[in-house]
Design a protein around this motif. Structure first.
Motif, PDB file in Angstrom:
ATOM      1  N   ALA A  52      45.625   0.671  29.304  1.00  0.00           N
ATOM      2  CA  ALA A  52      44.534  -0.289  29.479  1.00  0.00           C
ATOM      3  C   ALA A  52      44.595  -0.965  30.845  1.00  0.00           C
ATOM      4  O   ALA A  52      43.561  -1.193  31.487  1.00  0.00           O
ATOM      5  CB  ALA A  52      44.576  -1.333  28.360  1.00  0.00           C
ATOM      6  N   LEU A  53      45.801  -1.289  31.311  1.00  0.00           N
ATOM      7  CA  LEU A  53      45.946  -1.911  32.620  1.00  0.00           C
ATOM      8  C   LEU A  53      45.539  -0.963  33.743  1.00  0.00           C
ATOM      9  O   LEU A  53      44.946  -1.392  34.744  1.00  0.00           O
ATOM     10  CB  LEU A  53      47.387  -2.374  32.826  1.00  0.00           C
ATOM     11  CG  LEU A  53      47.773  -3.696  32.164  1.00  0.00           C
ATOM     12  CD1 LEU A  53      49.270  -3.935  32.266  1.00  0.00           C
ATOM     13  CD2 LEU A  53      47.009  -4.859  32.796  1.00  0.00           C
ATOM     14  N   VAL A  54      45.852   0.306  33.604  1.00  0.00           N
ATOM     15  CA  VAL A  54      45.439   1.294  34.615  1.00  0.00           C
ATOM     16  C   VAL A  54      43.918   1.306  34.731  1.00  0.00           C
ATOM     17  O   VAL A  54      43.359   1.300  35.836  1.00  0.00           O
ATOM     18  CB  VAL A  54      45.978   2.693  34.263  1.00  0.00           C
ATOM     19  CG1 VAL A  54      45.333   3.758  35.157  1.00  0.00           C
ATOM     20  CG2 VAL A  54      47.487   2.740  34.408  1.00  0.00           C
ATOM     21  N   VAL A  55      43.244   1.307  33.579  1.00  0.00           N
ATOM     22  CA  VAL A  55      41.783   1.277  33.589  1.00  0.00           C
ATOM     23  C   VAL A  55      41.280  -0.016  34.219  1.00  0.00           C
ATOM     24  O   VAL A  55      40.351  -0.008  35.042  1.00  0.00           O
ATOM     25  CB  VAL A  55      41.239   1.424  32.153  1.00  0.00           C
ATOM     26  CG1 VAL A  55      39.709   1.301  32.152  1.00  0.00           C
ATOM     27  CG2 VAL A  55      41.651   2.763  31.558  1.00  0.00           C
ATOM     28  N   GLN A  56      41.899  -1.137  33.849  1.00  0.00           N
ATOM     29  CA  GLN A  56      41.492  -2.437  34.378  1.00  0.00           C
ATOM     30  C   GLN A  56      41.646  -2.498  35.897  1.00  0.00           C
ATOM     31  O   GLN A  56      40.743  -2.961  36.605  1.00  0.00           O
ATOM     32  CB  GLN A  56      42.326  -3.538  33.722  1.00  0.00           C
ATOM     33  CG  GLN A  56      42.214  -4.914  34.343  1.00  0.00           C
ATOM     34  CD  GLN A  56      40.857  -5.556  34.200  1.00  0.00           C
ATOM     35  OE1 GLN A  56      40.081  -5.203  33.316  1.00  0.00           O
ATOM     36  NE2 GLN A  56      40.551  -6.509  35.074  1.00  0.00           N
ATOM     37  N   PHE A  57      42.754  -2.025  36.417  1.00  0.00           N
ATOM     38  CA  PHE A  57      43.003  -2.092  37.855  1.00  0.00           C
ATOM     39  C   PHE A  57      42.084  -1.159  38.642  1.00  0.00           C
ATOM     40  O   PHE A  57      41.828  -1.399  39.821  1.00  0.00           O
ATOM     41  CB  PHE A  57      44.463  -1.768  38.162  1.00  0.00           C
ATOM     42  CG  PHE A  57      45.376  -2.958  38.096  1.00  0.00           C
ATOM     43  CD1 PHE A  57      45.620  -3.721  39.228  1.00  0.00           C
ATOM     44  CD2 PHE A  57      45.985  -3.337  36.918  1.00  0.00           C
ATOM     45  CE1 PHE A  57      46.449  -4.830  39.193  1.00  0.00           C
ATOM     46  CE2 PHE A  57      46.820  -4.435  36.855  1.00  0.00           C
ATOM     47  CZ  PHE A  57      47.057  -5.189  37.991  1.00  0.00           C
ATOM     48  N   ARG A  58      41.591  -0.120  38.002  1.00  0.00           N
ATOM     49  CA  ARG A  58      40.715   0.814  38.707  1.00  0.00           C
ATOM     50  C   ARG A  58      39.287   0.291  38.841  1.00  0.00           C
ATOM     51  O   ARG A  58      38.512   0.801  39.637  1.00  0.00           O
ATOM     52  CB  ARG A  58      40.695   2.171  37.981  1.00  0.00           C
ATOM     53  CG  ARG A  58      42.012   2.937  38.125  1.00  0.00           C
ATOM     54  CD  ARG A  58      41.964   4.226  37.313  1.00  0.00           C
ATOM     55  NE  ARG A  58      40.952   5.139  37.816  1.00  0.00           N
ATOM     56  CZ  ARG A  58      41.137   6.020  38.797  1.00  0.00           C
ATOM     57  NH1 ARG A  58      42.323   6.096  39.395  1.00  0.00           N
ATOM     58  NH2 ARG A  58      40.178   6.820  39.181  1.00  0.00           N
ATOM     59  N   LEU A  59      38.960  -0.722  38.064  1.00  0.00           N
ATOM     60  CA  LEU A  59      37.621  -1.306  38.158  1.00  0.00           C
ATOM     61  C   LEU A  59      37.512  -2.210  39.380  1.00  0.00           C
ATOM     62  O   LEU A  59      38.518  -2.712  39.877  1.00  0.00           O
ATOM     63  CB  LEU A  59      37.319  -2.114  36.890  1.00  0.00           C
ATOM     64  CG  LEU A  59      37.278  -1.330  35.570  1.00  0.00           C
ATOM     65  CD1 LEU A  59      37.147  -2.292  34.398  1.00  0.00           C
ATOM     66  CD2 LEU A  59      36.125  -0.337  35.577  1.00  0.00           C
ATOM     67  N   ASP A  60      36.300  -2.447  39.839  1.00  0.00           N
ATOM     68  CA  ASP A  60      36.094  -3.318  40.995  1.00  0.00           C
ATOM     69  C   ASP A  60      35.412  -4.622  40.604  1.00  0.00           C
ATOM     70  O   ASP A  60      35.003  -5.402  41.457  1.00  0.00           O
ATOM     71  CB  ASP A  60      35.279  -2.616  42.089  1.00  0.00           C
ATOM     72  CG  ASP A  60      33.871  -2.274  41.637  1.00  0.00           C
ATOM     73  OD1 ASP A  60      33.559  -2.467  40.430  1.00  0.00           O
ATOM     74  OD2 ASP A  60      33.073  -1.824  42.475  1.00  0.00           O
ATOM     75  N   ARG A  61      35.306  -4.874  39.306  1.00  0.00           N
ATOM     76  CA  ARG A  61      34.669  -6.090  38.820  1.00  0.00           C
ATOM     77  C   ARG A  61      35.116  -6.340  37.379  1.00  0.00           C
ATOM     78  O   ARG A  61      35.789  -5.519  36.767  1.00  0.00           O
ATOM     79  CB  ARG A  61      33.152  -5.974  38.881  1.00  0.00           C
ATOM     80  CG  ARG A  61      32.564  -4.944  37.929  1.00  0.00           C
ATOM     81  CD  ARG A  61      31.090  -4.718  38.200  1.00  0.00           C
ATOM     82  NE  ARG A  61      30.918  -4.125  39.529  1.00  0.00           N
ATOM     83  CZ  ARG A  61      29.873  -4.378  40.317  1.00  0.00           C
ATOM     84  NH1 ARG A  61      28.939  -5.217  39.922  1.00  0.00           N
ATOM     85  NH2 ARG A  61      29.777  -3.797  41.487  1.00  0.00           N
ATOM     86  N   TYR A  62      34.725  -7.486  36.849  1.00  0.00           N
ATOM     87  CA  TYR A  62      35.049  -7.837  35.474  1.00  0.00           C
ATOM     88  C   TYR A  62      34.165  -7.073  34.501  1.00  0.00           C
ATOM     89  O   TYR A  62      32.939  -7.110  34.595  1.00  0.00           O
ATOM     90  CB  TYR A  62      34.881  -9.343  35.280  1.00  0.00           C
ATOM     91  CG  TYR A  62      34.731  -9.791  33.844  1.00  0.00           C
ATOM     92  CD1 TYR A  62      35.787  -9.693  32.946  1.00  0.00           C
ATOM     93  CD2 TYR A  62      33.524 -10.326  33.401  1.00  0.00           C
ATOM     94  CE1 TYR A  62      35.642 -10.107  31.631  1.00  0.00           C
ATOM     95  CE2 TYR A  62      33.377 -10.763  32.095  1.00  0.00           C
ATOM     96  CZ  TYR A  62      34.434 -10.644  31.210  1.00  0.00           C
ATOM     97  OH  TYR A  62      34.293 -11.046  29.917  1.00  0.00           O
TER      98      TYR A  62
END
Length: 250
Positions: A52-62
């Motif tokens: 989940a953190l990998v996915v979160q860090f790959r995003l550029d926004r909330y």
């Protein structure tokens, strides 16, 4: 990169408490009721958290669904970190509470020394986001230790623990209204919502003979999971907690 953290509204605190409650009840359900075991449950949820953190860090926004999935998993892992220290390693809750408190202060110190701000409205770089999630993990572990200490070591009843932490958060809110800094108020409340949610989970799932509501860990987890999903869907549709929307309005 836009700010990766939601606007602090009433919805933020509601869903934060929902996540912390399900973290307590879900960890107990998988570990105890299903008999998976503390270590295996920790490893499984830790792997899910990393994904989940990998996915979160790959995003550029909330993105609400991803962000709150991470928070819910951090809640479970934070609970299990303290449980492992207490049950498997025999570490006193007094010691683990003190250690996590020191670790939290040190993390804040390094974060501020590096970035010159602790504001959650400035999580616009990968390094700041890394500091943010590290602090979140520590707050959950600290909140679990402090909550267990109050209930188990000080022999506080399940409902009494919920009321004590709710009152403590109310005091922080009043202090904020009378001039306590916004950043300091936020992080104090953030720490306190973990034992509040955990105590609420213990109360709702606990046996009536022990002062609980008797719902059980499975029903409690399902009810709060449904509430989390409904709230996340609402936030995704309405976008009321998007900081970039607030910036445009201003």
């Amino acid at each position: 990169m836009l700010n990766k953290v939601p606007e602090i509204t009433a919805f933020f605190w509601v869903i934060k408490i929902l996540c912390t409650t399900i973290g307590e009840s879900a960890a107990d359900y998988v570990n105890v009721t299903l008999g998976v075991g503390l270590i295996a449950t920790t490893l499984i949820t830790a792997v899910l958290l990393v994904v989940a953190l990998v996915v979160q860090f790959r995003l550029d926004r909330y993105v609400p669904s991803v962000y709150w999935t991470v928070v819910a998993l951090v809640s479970v892992v934070g609970t299990l970190i303290t449980d492992n220290l207490t049950d498997n390693l025999g570490v006193s809750l007094w010691i683990s509470t003190g250690v996590f408190l020191v670790l939290l202060l040190l993390t804040f110190g390094v974060w501020y020394r590096t970035e010159r701000t602790l504001s959650i409205h400035s999580i616009v770089t990968t390094r700041r986001e890394a500091f943010y999630w590290l602090v979140v993990v520590v707050t959950f572990a600290l909140g679990t230790a402090a909550g267990d200490l109050l209930i188990d070591q000080l022999q506080t009843g399940l409902l009494a623990a919920v009321l004590i932490y709710a009152a403590a958060i109310a005091v922080v809110f009043v202090a904020y209204r009378f001039g306590l800094g916004a950043t300091l108020s936020f992080w104090i409340a953030y720490v306190l919502t973990r034992p509040l949610g955990g105590s609420l989970g213990d109360f709702l799932s606990g046996d009536r003979s022990e002062g609980g509501a008797g719902l059980g860990t499975l029903l409690t987890s399902l009810l709060f999971l449904a509430a989390i999903v409904a709230t996340v869907v609402y936030l995704s549709v309405t976008r009321v907690d998007r900081t970039e929307r607030v910036a445009v309005r201003r």
